[in-house]
Each structure stands twice: as C-alpha cells, then as structure tokens.
Design a protein around this motif. Structure first.
Motif, PDB file in Angstrom:
ATOM      1  N   ARG A 154       4.917  -4.203  11.457  1.00  0.00           N
ATOM      2  CA  ARG A 154       5.228  -3.139  10.859  1.00  0.00           C
ATOM      3  C   ARG A 154       5.611  -3.770   9.484  1.00  0.00           C
ATOM      4  NH1 ARG A 154       1.740  -1.266  14.067  1.00  0.00           N
ATOM      5  NH2 ARG A 154       0.937   0.619  14.772  1.00  0.00           N
ATOM      6  N   TYR A 155       4.898  -3.796   8.757  1.00  0.00           N
ATOM      7  CA  TYR A 155       5.443  -4.521   7.252  1.00  0.00           C
ATOM      8  C   TYR A 155       5.090  -3.420   5.908  1.00  0.00           C
ATOM      9  CZ  TYR A 155       5.321  -8.320  10.268  1.00  0.00           C
ATOM     10  OH  TYR A 155       5.468  -9.454  11.337  1.00  0.00           O
ATOM     11  N   GLY A 156       4.638  -2.364   6.542  1.00  0.00           N
ATOM     12  CA  GLY A 156       3.927  -1.412   6.006  1.00  0.00           C
ATOM     13  C   GLY A 156       4.775  -1.374   4.541  1.00  0.00           C
ATOM     14  N   CYS A 157       6.180  -1.181   4.781  1.00  0.00           N
ATOM     15  CA  CYS A 157       6.603  -0.821   3.134  1.00  0.00           C
ATOM     16  C   CYS A 157       7.164  -1.976   1.984  1.00  0.00           C
ATOM     17  CB  CYS A 157       8.582  -0.333   3.545  1.00  0.00           C
ATOM     18  SG  CYS A 157       9.518  -1.606   4.507  1.00  0.00           S
ATOM     19  N   TYR A 158       6.602  -3.631   3.027  1.00  0.00           N
ATOM     20  CA  TYR A 158       6.572  -4.515   2.203  1.00  0.00           C
ATOM     21  C   TYR A 158       5.324  -4.954   1.162  1.00  0.00           C
ATOM     22  CZ  TYR A 158      10.790  -5.890   4.854  1.00  0.00           C
ATOM     23  OH  TYR A 158      12.529  -5.859   5.595  1.00  0.00           O
ATOM     24  N   GLY A 159       4.360  -3.396   1.572  1.00  0.00           N
ATOM     25  CA  GLY A 159       3.021  -3.328   0.909  1.00  0.00           C
ATOM     26  C   GLY A 159       2.128  -4.545   1.581  1.00  0.00           C
ATOM     27  N   ALA A 160       2.928  -4.775   3.496  1.00  0.00           N
ATOM     28  CA  ALA A 160       1.680  -5.575   3.688  1.00  0.00           C
ATOM     29  C   ALA A 160       1.362  -4.722   5.047  1.00  0.00           C
ATOM     30  CB  ALA A 160       1.965  -6.736   4.797  1.00  0.00           C
ATOM     31  N   MET A 161       0.123  -4.262   5.618  1.00  0.00           N
ATOM     32  CA  MET A 161       0.426  -4.330   6.601  1.00  0.00           C
ATOM     33  C   MET A 161       0.018  -5.022   7.548  1.00  0.00           C
ATOM     34  SD  MET A 161      -4.038  -1.552   5.499  1.00  0.00           S
ATOM     35  CE  MET A 161      -3.499  -0.931   7.076  1.00  0.00           C
ATOM     36  N   GLY A 162       0.636  -4.383   8.631  1.00  0.00           N
ATOM     37  CA  GLY A 162       0.877  -5.826  10.377  1.00  0.00           C
ATOM     38  C   GLY A 162      -0.127  -5.144  11.166  1.00  0.00           C
ATOM     39  N   VAL A 163      -0.264  -5.286  11.688  1.00  0.00           N
ATOM     40  CA  VAL A 163      -0.852  -4.723  13.367  1.00  0.00           C
ATOM     41  C   VAL A 163      -0.770  -5.456  14.692  1.00  0.00           C
ATOM     42  CG1 VAL A 163      -3.067  -4.411  14.202  1.00  0.00           C
ATOM     43  CG2 VAL A 163      -3.266  -4.385  12.124  1.00  0.00           C
ATOM     44  N   THR A 248       4.768   5.591  17.664  1.00  0.00           N
ATOM     45  CA  THR A 248       3.934   7.144  17.042  1.00  0.00           C
ATOM     46  C   THR A 248       2.721   6.981  17.516  1.00  0.00           C
ATOM     47  OG1 THR A 248       3.125   6.340  15.003  1.00  0.00           O
ATOM     48  CG2 THR A 248       5.426   7.990  15.226  1.00  0.00           C
ATOM     49  N   SER A 249       2.593   5.598  18.041  1.00  0.00           N
ATOM     50  CA  SER A 249       1.234   5.368  18.626  1.00  0.00           C
ATOM     51  C   SER A 249       0.000   5.160  17.500  1.00  0.00           C
ATOM     52  CB  SER A 249       0.310   5.602  19.499  1.00  0.00           C
ATOM     53  OG  SER A 249      -0.211   7.356  19.396  1.00  0.00           O
ATOM     54  N   CYS A 250       0.243   5.253  16.484  1.00  0.00           N
ATOM     55  CA  CYS A 250      -0.113   4.640  15.263  1.00  0.00           C
ATOM     56  C   CYS A 250      -1.076   3.161  15.225  1.00  0.00           C
ATOM     57  CB  CYS A 250      -0.348   5.209  13.949  1.00  0.00           C
ATOM     58  SG  CYS A 250       1.351   3.427  13.427  1.00  0.00           S
ATOM     59  N   LEU A 251      -1.410   2.694  14.158  1.00  0.00           N
ATOM     60  CA  LEU A 251      -2.716   1.391  14.505  1.00  0.00           C
ATOM     61  C   LEU A 251      -1.708   0.910  13.158  1.00  0.00           C
ATOM     62  CD1 LEU A 251      -4.971  -0.346  14.260  1.00  0.00           C
ATOM     63  CD2 LEU A 251      -6.206   0.302  12.762  1.00  0.00           C
ATOM     64  N   SER A 252      -1.264   1.083  12.349  1.00  0.00           N
ATOM     65  CA  SER A 252      -0.707   0.782  11.114  1.00  0.00           C
ATOM     66  C   SER A 252       0.211   0.814  10.188  1.00  0.00           C
ATOM     67  CB  SER A 252      -1.701  -0.734  10.474  1.00  0.00           C
ATOM     68  OG  SER A 252      -0.869  -1.348   9.571  1.00  0.00           O
ATOM     69  N   SER A 253       0.902   0.316   8.832  1.00  0.00           N
ATOM     70  CA  SER A 253       1.453   1.362   7.804  1.00  0.00           C
ATOM     71  C   SER A 253       1.188   0.787   6.438  1.00  0.00           C
ATOM     72  CB  SER A 253       2.466   1.984   8.444  1.00  0.00           C
ATOM     73  OG  SER A 253       3.550   0.158   8.373  1.00  0.00           O
ATOM     74  N   ILE A 254       2.279   1.413   5.514  1.00  0.00           N
ATOM     75  CA  ILE A 254       1.700   0.886   4.262  1.00  0.00           C
ATOM     76  C   ILE A 254       2.196   2.331   4.047  1.00  0.00           C
ATOM     77  CG2 ILE A 254      -0.649   1.859   3.972  1.00  0.00           C
ATOM     78  CD1 ILE A 254       0.282  -1.931   2.978  1.00  0.00           C
ATOM     79  N   TRP A 255       3.049   1.687   2.567  1.00  0.00           N
ATOM     80  CA  TRP A 255       3.638   1.758   1.987  1.00  0.00           C
ATOM     81  C   TRP A 255       3.220   2.226   0.341  1.00  0.00           C
ATOM     82  CZ3 TRP A 255       9.503   4.196   3.347  1.00  0.00           C
ATOM     83  CH2 TRP A 255       9.502   4.401   4.917  1.00  0.00           C
ATOM     84  N   ILE A 256       4.067   2.751  -0.442  1.00  0.00           N
ATOM     85  CA  ILE A 256       4.078   2.761  -1.786  1.00  0.00           C
ATOM     86  C   ILE A 256       4.863   2.102  -2.141  1.00  0.00           C
ATOM     87  CG2 ILE A 256       3.291   4.921  -2.934  1.00  0.00           C
ATOM     88  CD1 ILE A 256       6.182   5.125  -3.484  1.00  0.00           C
ATOM     89  N   THR A 257       4.158   0.705  -3.404  1.00  0.00           N
ATOM     90  CA  THR A 257       5.139  -0.150  -3.739  1.00  0.00           C
ATOM     91  C   THR A 257       5.275   0.027  -4.771  1.00  0.00           C
ATOM     92  OG1 THR A 257       3.723  -2.449  -4.822  1.00  0.00           O
ATOM     93  CG2 THR A 257       4.235  -1.941  -2.750  1.00  0.00           C
ATOM     94  N   ASP A 258       7.536  -0.612  -5.402  1.00  0.00           N
ATOM     95  CA  ASP A 258       8.208   0.030  -6.204  1.00  0.00           C
ATOM     96  C   ASP A 258       8.804  -1.434  -7.186  1.00  0.00           C
ATOM     97  OD1 ASP A 258      10.077  -0.077  -4.644  1.00  0.00           O
ATOM     98  OD2 ASP A 258       9.659   2.398  -4.837  1.00  0.00           O
ATOM     99  N   ASP A 259       9.828  -1.434  -7.833  1.00  0.00           N
ATOM    100  CA  ASP A 259      10.715  -1.648  -7.777  1.00  0.00           C
ATOM    101  C   ASP A 259      11.763  -2.669  -7.412  1.00  0.00           C
ATOM    102  OD1 ASP A 259       9.982  -1.401 -11.065  1.00  0.00           O
ATOM    103  OD2 ASP A 259      11.095  -0.894 -11.643  1.00  0.00           O
TER     104      ASP A 259
END
Length: 751
Positions: A154-163, A248-259
C-alpha cells in the motif's frame, strides 16, 4: 460525530466537498463520473483492456520478499522468462534469521542475488529494509502502480497505487501478461479534523478497520482519501494509516498529494517522482467513510483480528468483561488445542499488565513513531520486570537517522532494545512472548500465532495492536496499559533526513542490465515445482478439511513463522498445510493424491471406482483430487502458498460461501484449484471423507457456465449440490483447465 461513519449511498465530489448523489443536480452518470476519481485516472493509464468493465493492468514495478521471490522466479523461469521487464525489487526482511533451518534462509538470499544479476533485478540484502519501506523510498512515484507479493503493498499516500497479490500474479507480470480484475468500486474516505495530542496513525487505522471490516464495506474496492484533515498530517502519519487499509479487505488505496508529498520525494532524492493529484470536480464515489480526526482516541485491537477494536479507556474501565468475551471468541477459533487466558493479565488492582511491547515493520517502524516514543520515555526506564520493549526501524536509512539524531541512544538508555529492519514479529518469527501472556505491538496483524506461538502444541500468546505512542506510555508505566493521551510529554521537533549511502553501498541495482551468463545459485532446500496435470472432462474431489469458522485466514491455511524457511521447497512446505487448524488434512489429501496417481497410471482404485459407479462417472475421464470447505477462506496474507500447498498435495477445488479476499481466490485460480462457491442459504451439510462429483467441469469452465450441478456422495447416499464458478476471465478459464499457470504457459498461451 463519532470517529468514523459509513455512508452506503453514492456521493459526488463537487467544489471540493462531498454531496449525496440524490442532491447532486446535473451530475454525470456514475459510470462516467467515476472516471474522474484519482483511482480511475491511474487505472486507465495502466489498463490494456478494450472492455472498461474488465481491467487488464500492467504495473510499473514489482516487489517481493524472501518468503516469496524464489517461488515466483521459479514459476516465471519455468514458463519462459528471460529477463525482468520492469523494476523488480527482491528484499530480504522475512527469512532474515539465517540460523533457522541451517543454511536454507541464506541459500535463498544467494539465489535472489544471482537472479537479480541474471535477469536484471534489484536485490536488497537482509536487514537493510522491510519490503514496503524500500518501495516507498526507491520505487514509488505519483501516478504509478506497484504490485507486491505481500498483502500490505500500500503506497497510496505517496500517490502510487499498491496492490498485494499472490506470486502467480507477479509471475504474469514478469512474463508481460496482465493483472485481470473487474473494474472496482471506489469509496471516498473523507478526512476532517485535527489529531489530538497522543493519538498516532495506528489509532486512526484501528478505528478505520473496525468500522469497515466486518461488514465488508470496502471489500475489493479502492479507498480514495481526500478532505481538509489530510493537510496537517505528516507523511509518516499518512502511511501509518494507509498501510493498514489492507486489513479492511480493500483492493488498493490512493490519497490526494500536496506539498508534503513533494517534500518527501525531494528528501529521498527523487523530486521528479512528484505530481499533484486530486479528484476532478464531479467525481463519483459508490460510498463514503467519514473520518473525524478530532474525535480519535488511543485504541487497542484485541486478539485475534485488527477489527476487534476498543478505546484503551474502554478496556481500562472493564477489562474483566471484555477479556471474557474475547477469550470465548478466541478459544472457539483455537479449536480446543489450547485455552487463551487474557484475564490473567489483570492485576490485583484491576489494571491490565502486559509483558511485551514491540514497535516494528512497515506500520510501526517509521522515524516519527520511534522519535515520539523516545520523547515519551525520556528519562524513564522500561524496568527490570517481565515487561520488555523492542524497536525495529523500517530501513537502514531510518536506523541511521535515529543514530545521528540521538533517538537510538535515548531509547537504549531506557532499557529499550534497538533491532535491525525485520518483519519477523509481524508474522511469527521473532519476539515470541511467553505462554499465555499479552504483547502490545505497533504491527500490522494480531491473528492467532502471528506472534510465534503454536496452539497445536499447547502454546499460546496474544497480540494486541496499539500505536507506538501508547506502547511507550505503557512502557513508562512499568507495563501497565496506558493511553498516550493520558500522559504529559513534549514532542521534540525532529525532521527525518534520508541518507541513501547504505543503499548505494549494499543494494544491487541491475535493472536493465540482465546477464544471461550468470548461473542461478541453488541450495539444497530450493526445489522445482512438482509436475501438475491438466484437468480431465469430469472432476471428483474428496473433502479433506471441513472448517465451519466464520473466517479462515491464510495463516491457518499455511502457518506463518518458522514454516517460512521452507517456502522455497514446495513439497517440504506442503507438510505444514492446515497443520494448526486441521492437522489430519495433509494425510487425508496425500491419500487422495495417491488414488489419482494410480488412476493416471491406468488403474481404477476401488474407492474411486465405487464412488463413480454411484454417479455414473467414468474413471478414465475423471480427475481425482482433494478439496477444502471453509465458509470464508483467505483473509490476511497474500502468500500464494496458501493455495499452492493444497495443489502440491493433490488439491483440485475449494468450496466456500465467499472468498475473503480477491488475492486468495486469484491464488487458487493460478494454481488450478477451482474456486467453487455455494449459496449461503443452503447450509453445507457434508463432512470430512464425503465426495463431490462434477461432471463436464472442463467444458463448463471453458464455455463460461457459472452454475454447475454436481453430486455429493456421502455414507447416506447421493445428493444434488449446486456449485458456482463466477466471473472467470478467458485466461483464468485456460489456467484452470490446463491445471495451473505454469501449464498454461507451457501450452503456449499468454505469450
């Protein structure tokens, strides 16, 4: 407002705020507006399919650790791989204890380095980094997709979708095939508020898992994080929440990115990896989770699942009642092998006394968590009693920064043990506590025997998940359970400064430079996969394990811990299959495997002939194998061995009400195990030793027939059973009927 709230109906993001679908006048249709989410902006760039409902994804990079990469490479090379087509990092953070089983763990590491040289890969030596921290530091980038053979990819908070998936899916990528998945729903995670002093990322993560897991609210969906509460969160805080979305058993995650994301990439020396990412106006989400950071409290997740969450204050108020309830659930799960006694941890003052604290891995071992733990423990002592505290930084750059900034020294002065980067305590291969004691850990999971105990041998301990801050507060209080929000401490301003020097000196980076002349280095425990056969016209399977627990984890299907040392030897590892849940399974399955071997050699074993006579089957065109029934199998790890071991033992089918995760079902498919389901409204009345006959199964699968009639043969006679095998892709149909992924490639498919 509570900490988290679930909103099951669709919402649109309009002018930066969520609006219920019923109130979004003039909004685009959901299918069109879903394309405006960050998730679909990324997915479509990686999708090679002509059907928008059926994705065929190619990833930008792959990551594996030393429990999984040998089997993946063996599968891929047996299927024709000549080089790694994309960056593939082989980390060594699981089988790092090189005294376990003699030389076999280090033999795997030598194999990994030789493979990186031969095929053009990246090799991260033992104890240099846990798998996900290396990926964060060296592989992530905004808009990228990374596939890992570990469930916490899981790397969503870095703007990358991890599976996170089983090894078969990585082997497909190495062979330049695709990851096939139905177009997923997207859930908006709307974050508001400000984190109270003393609350850490694990507190938020545990609250989020508790709110979503049991109902399957985000199962196989993508969680997309947005909202004004994110801005104030540090990157370490964000990843501490993000990595736990796996639970949570989700497939992946992604977050908004910022400064802050931009600053992170600049810090790790890759500023070009940053890009501003945000949902487009009018983006549609199938449902929403509201997270109010201001209401968050110090949390604890009790055995045996991260979703069994309480506030620490709740537990402190009534530990006897809560522990009694948890014991009953746990002891049912343990199947009578041993009894868990949590109440022994309540002292004569009614306080909960724990005997071990561990801050570790891809969730706990972050610089900020450890730094704040040091602040809480400043000038105090862990003590000379039963309680101990161990801290594992997530990578050598984190450990180096801890040393330079005085954090390691400060912790060591309190009696805390500083250890190298290692995932062992997360999966049962390190820091095993004493029998019937309670360990508190900032780690990813607390399933049964994830701490290394052996219930089948009468040994059991319990892990409760907590944030590093409350673990440190408990340590400062002599092991008496304490919430970090209840103590006074000052956070020392520190900034993590990444230094790549160790990686530059020790990591082999050969991507794009394969050398075919390099010979792979094999150890005596590294074995090829045994021969596997094509599916015949009909199928006859014997139930060798019938498990009626509500959920069956991959840790039960193939135990973690010391068994990991045998993961490069398929036959040796298969001996551990279901050993801590149904110890009789291996012997039963082997007996069925022998029947199939005799049949393939031209015989007609009496047991098989008798059953087929009752259902009118033909022994010459009926594959015979073993089968597992479980209500909901596959929660937890991505490890493919949960399925491959069944196959090695002669398994040909699983039957269940539903699969806990897509990744376990994918593992079954890649290993030629038919993933049958049955209707939940029809109780599964069959037991160990019964047979299930499925005529015409091969053609039914190839023709896309999803409702398949069968016959159950029991001591009471023959009964009809309706089986389902839904949603198979064209490739999956061929993989099943050819017998496994390797056979599929050997037959000339997928190239």
């Amino acid at each position: 407002m509570s900490m988290t709230e679930l909103h099951k109906n669709g919402v649109y993001l309009v002018n930066g705020k969520p609006v219920p679908a019923a109130e979004a006048k003039g909004a685009a249709a959901p299918d069109e507006a879903r394309e405006r989410t960050m998730a679909y902006q990324i997915l479509r760039k990686h999708d090679k399919s002509a059907d928008p409902r059926k994705l065929r994804v190619k990833f930008d990079a792959l990551v594996s650790h030393d429990i999984t990469y040998v089997g993946i490479i063996q599968t891929a090379r047996a299927s024709g791989m000549t080089k790694f087509p994309i960056p593939y990092a082989l980390t060594n953070c699981h089988n790092s204890l090189c005294a376990v089983g003699g030389t076999i763990n280090e033999d795997d590491h030598a194999f990994g380095l030789s493979a990186a040289k031969k095929y053009g890969g990246i090799f991260v030596p033992a104890n240099q980094a846990v798998i996900h921290q290396y990926a964060r530091e060296a592989l992530c980038g905004c808009g990228k997709m990374i596939l890992g053979s570990d469930s916490h990819t899981r790397y969503g908070c870095y703007g990358a979708m991890g599976v996170g998936e089983g090894g078969g899916e990585l082997a497909k990528q190495l062979l330049e095939n695709t990851y096939d998945v139905d177009a997923p729903e997207v859930v908006l995670v709307w974050v508001e508020g400000t984190v109270p002093h003393g609350v850490g990322p694990h507190d938020v993560a545990i609250a989020l898992v508790s709110a979503t897991f049991q109902s399957g609210f985000v199962k196989n969906k993508i969680m997309e994080f947005a909202g004004p509460g994110i801005e104030a969160l540090s990157m370490d805080f964000r990843i501490g929440v993000d990595v736990m979305t796996t639970e949570t058993s989700c497939l992946s995650s992604i977050w908004i990115t910022d400064d802050k994301v931009a600053a992170y990439y600049k810090n790790v020396g890759r500023p070009e990896a940053y890009a501003k990412m945000t949902p487009a106006d009018g983006a549609y989400y199938d449902s929403m989770v509201s997270v109010n950071l201001s209401e968050m409290e110090s949390m604890i997740a009790l055995p045996f699942h991260p979703s069994k969450a309480y506030t620490i204050h709740e537990l402190q108020k009534d530990p006897g009642r809560i522990f009694t309830e948890i014991e009953a659930e746990c002891n049912k799960e343990l199947g009578g092998h041993v009894a868990l006694d949590l109440r022994r941890s309540i002292n004569d003052k009614g306080q909960v006394a724990v005997e071990q604290g561990v801050i570790v891995g891809c969730s706990g071992g972050m610089y900020e968590n450890i730094s704040e733990a040091a602040d809480i423990l400043a000038g105090k002592s862990v003590g000379d009693g039963y309680f101990s505290l161990s801290v594992y930084p997530s990578s050598t750059p984190v450990g180096l920064a801890m040393t330079k900034d005085g954090i390691s020294a400060a912790l060591m002065e309190t009696g805390t043990l500083i250890k190298p980067a290692f995932c062992g305590p997360c999966f049962g291969a390190g820091d095993t506590p004493a029998h019937n004691t309670l360990s508190i850990r900032h780690a990813t999971r607390n399933f049964a025997n994830r701490e290394g105990s052996k219930p089948s041998g009468g040994q059991i301990a319990a892990v409760a998940l907590m944030d590093a801050r409350s673990i440190a507060a408990t340590a400062a209080n002599g092991g008496i359970l304490t919430a970090a929000t209840d103590i006074d401490y000052t956070v020392t301003p520190r900034e993590y400064k990444y230094d790549p020097a160790i990686y530059e000196k020790r990591v082999y980076n050969g991507f794009g430079r394969p050398d075919p002349s390099v010979e792979l280095r094999f150890g005596p425990n590294i074995a090829d996969w045994p021969k596997m056969y094509r599916m015949d016209d009909d199928l006859l399977v014997r139930l060798c394990a019938v498990i009626r627990d509500e959920v069956t984890t991959t840790d039960e299907l193939i135990p973690s811990g010391e068994t990991s040392s045998y993961r490069s030897n398929p036959i040796a590892l298969s001996e551990f299959t279901l050993s801590r849940r149904v110890p009789e399974y291996v012997g039963r399955s082997k007996a069925v495997r022998e029947l199939e071997a005799a049949r393939r050699n031209g015989g007609a074993p009496a047991d098989v002939a008798e059953v087929l006579k009752k259902v009118g089957g033909d022994v010459k065109k009926t594959t015979v194998g073993s089968c597992v029934f479980a209500k909901k199998p596959g929660d937890g790890s991505a490890r493919e061995q949960a399925a491959s071991c069944q196959k090695v033992l002669g398994g040909w089918a699983n039957i269940c009400f539903e699969y806990a995760t897509k990744r376990y079902r994918s593992n079954c498919l890649n290993w030629g195990i038919v993933p049958f389901t049955i209707d939940k409204s029809e109780p599964f009345a069959y037991t160990d030793g019964d047979w299930v006959y499925v005529p015409g199964i091969r053609q039914a699968i190839l023709n896309g027939v999803e409702t398949i009639p069968g016959k159950a043969v029991t001591k009471d006679g023959v009964k009809d059973i309706t089986l389902y095998c839904k949603g198979l892709s064209p490739d999956e149909k061929l993989i099943l009927t050819e017998g496994c992924l390797m056979n599929y490639y050997a037959a000339g498919y997928g190239k």
